[in-house]
Design an enzyme around this catalytic site. Structure first.
Site, PDB file in Angstrom:
ATOM      1  N   HIS A  95     -46.453 -24.173  14.918  1.00 57.58           N
ATOM      2  CA  HIS A  95     -47.273 -25.381  14.969  1.00 57.58           C
ATOM      3  C   HIS A  95     -48.007 -25.529  16.296  1.00 57.58           C
ATOM      4  O   HIS A  95     -49.076 -26.137  16.350  1.00 57.58           O
ATOM      5  CB  HIS A  95     -46.414 -26.622  14.730  1.00 57.58           C
ATOM      6  CG  HIS A  95     -47.193 -27.896  14.853  1.00 57.58           C
ATOM      7  ND1 HIS A  95     -48.241 -28.193  14.010  1.00 57.58           N
ATOM      8  CD2 HIS A  95     -47.113 -28.912  15.736  1.00 57.58           C
ATOM      9  CE1 HIS A  95     -48.758 -29.354  14.363  1.00 57.58           C
ATOM     10  NE2 HIS A  95     -48.090 -29.811  15.409  1.00 57.58           N
ATOM     11  N   CYS A  96     -47.476 -24.980  17.378  1.00 62.57           N
ATOM     12  CA  CYS A  96     -48.020 -25.309  18.708  1.00 62.57           C
ATOM     13  C   CYS A  96     -49.041 -24.299  19.235  1.00 62.57           C
ATOM     14  O   CYS A  96     -50.165 -24.666  19.575  1.00 62.57           O
ATOM     15  CB  CYS A  96     -46.874 -25.440  19.705  1.00 62.57           C
ATOM     16  SG  CYS A  96     -45.885 -26.935  19.474  1.00 62.57           S
ATOM     17  N   ILE A  97     -48.643 -23.048  19.352  1.00 68.05           N
ATOM     18  CA  ILE A  97     -49.445 -22.108  20.139  1.00 68.05           C
ATOM     19  C   ILE A  97     -50.822 -21.830  19.540  1.00 68.05           C
ATOM     20  O   ILE A  97     -51.807 -21.730  20.281  1.00 68.05           O
ATOM     21  CB  ILE A  97     -48.644 -20.810  20.386  1.00 68.05           C
ATOM     22  CG1 ILE A  97     -47.411 -21.170  21.221  1.00 68.05           C
ATOM     23  CG2 ILE A  97     -49.483 -19.778  21.114  1.00 68.05           C
ATOM     24  CD1 ILE A  97     -46.528 -20.026  21.581  1.00 68.05           C
TER      25      ILE A  97
END
Length: 432
Positions: free
Chosen positions: A268-270
């Protein structure tokens, strides 16, 4: 402050809004140390699973969930029950829209769902990754509009999640927690709230600092992966094994941190965080060229893997169209079932669009889940001698430890290895 006393005595009721990969571990941790926890989610299936004491996330043990439920963990889809809790910890997704712009709809919908039920003395903590200013612009503004004075009536903080699904070296409590508050009183309450369940809380001067800290952490990783992905393509042209190069460079005891290439970025983040900062930077007249360039490199990696597959099939006198391709591992990282932004799914879509017959094997994802951008009516196939022999090529997209790599090497006609699983060169292995 009464809320500080309630936290210290573990009399505070903790509300966790969003019971996914971030919210559920946090809810379990608060329950573990003795707090009463009420979880909120719009997904009735998650609420039903928790009512049965069952886990719906592969790397979270069912026993941990059952124990928390026995200790009073409850879950609901009824957001009016926000009035019952002392802390509202928001752990909802912050994806990108089709224009690669921040989509804060989950955060906004969540805060608007609980605003009618806010009361004095409550804490609101946002953990979702976002751009600097979100906590002030989207949460503080709405709370104040509802008539509450921040820092006196209600305490607002931002404390970014740092979960790493499947990482056995770190758990929720052992990962230091950054925390910023709208006011000094908010920060004091936030440090107290997380200090009961996290070994080290790192206070910072504002919510903006905490928001940008999270982005820096993930952009640092994205930029370095972009660099090593580009180095991989250069090394491939030169006939050099980039993994051997990285391992050799990593022997330097200072000034070098190893990052490893792959088929693209997932989670979800990078893949998402760089775009949150580049979007916000435009408001200040800034063009984050370096960050955007790394994003372009990483976004192009699934196509690079497919091009290596096409080359390998051509060498064997076959075309991709009509071929049978098996993708090994479709989660975004090894040994978990997390499918968020997985480059393996992009590779599957590209292969299918080019007319090939695609199948996948991933014991962590038995049935292909419903996804916003992709739809495959597939189940994970078995991995054995007979099944491997029917495919024209195997693409290693995620190198789960459960795969029998000796069998794969022995029985596969062609292997496209995007993870550096095979260090040796062989006639049926293409390094991608």
């Amino acid at each position: 402050m009464d809320i500080l006393t309630k936290i210290k005595n573990k009399d505070a009721v903790i509300g966790v809004l969003g019971l996914g990969y971030v919210g559920l571990p946090l809810a379990l941790r608060y329950s573990e140390v003795g707090f009463k926890v009420l979880g909120f989610d719009v997904d009735q299936g998650k609420v039903d699973s928790l009512a049965l004491g069952e886990s719906y996330i592969a790397h979270i043990a069912g026993a941990a969930v059952a124990s928390a439920c026995a200790n009073g963990l409850n879950a609901t889809t009824d957001f009016s029950r926000a009035a019952e809790v002392d802390a509202l910890i928001i752990c909802v997704p912050t994806p990108l829209n089709t224009y690669r712009e921040p989509d804060l709809s989950y955060v906004i919908d969540t805060i608007e769902s609980v605003i009618p039920y806010l009361r004095q003395g409550q804490i609101i903590s946002l953990e979702s990754t976002t751009y600097p200013g979100t906590t002030e612009e989207e949460i503080q503004t709405r709370v104040e509009k509802a008539g509450f004075k921040v820092g006196e009536d209600v305490y607002i903080i931002y404390s970014p999640e740092r979960e790493d699904p499947g990482n056995k070296s770190f758990s929720t409590h052992s990962i230091p927690k950054v925390c910023g508050g709208i006011t000094p009183a908010c920060l004091e309450v936030g440090v107290a709230l997380y200090g009961e369940v996290i070994d080290q809380v790192v206070p910072v001067s504002s919510t903006k600092v905490a928001e940008l800290t999270k982005l820096l952490e993930n952009i640092h990783r994205a930029v370095n992966i972009g660099l090593v992905n580009e180095m991989k393509m250069v090394a491939d042209r030169m006939g050099i094994d980039i993994f051997e190069v990285i391992d050799a460079a990593a022997t330097k005891p200072f000034g070098f941190t190893p990052f490893y290439p792959g088929p693209g970025l997932g989670g979800h983040c990078i893949p998402i965080d760089p775009f949150y900062l580049t979007w916000k930077a435009r408001e200040y007249g800034m063009h984050t060229r370096f960050i955007e360039l790394s994003g372009e490199v990483n976004s192009a990696m699934p196509e690079y893997v497919v091009s290596k597959l096409v080359d390998g099939l051509n060498e064997a006198g076959k075309s991709l169209k009509g071929s049978k391709i098996l993708v090994l591992g479709i989660a975004y990282k090894k040994n978990v079932g997390d499918m968020r932004e997985s480059p393996a799914v992009q590779i599957m879509q590209m292969i299918q669009n080019k007319g090939a017959h695609v199948a996948y094997c991933d014991p962590h994802v038995p049935v292909f889940p419903k996804m916003r951008k992709y739809e495959f009516n597939l189940k994970s196939v078995r991995l054995d001698k007979e099944s491997l022999e029917i495919y024209d090529a195997v693409v290693i997209a995620t190198n789960h430890d459960c795969f029998d790599y000796d069998l794969i090497k022995e029985k596969s006609l062609l292997i496209v290895d995007s993870r550096g699983q095979y260090r040796e060169f062989a006639n049926n292995i293409i390094k991608a």
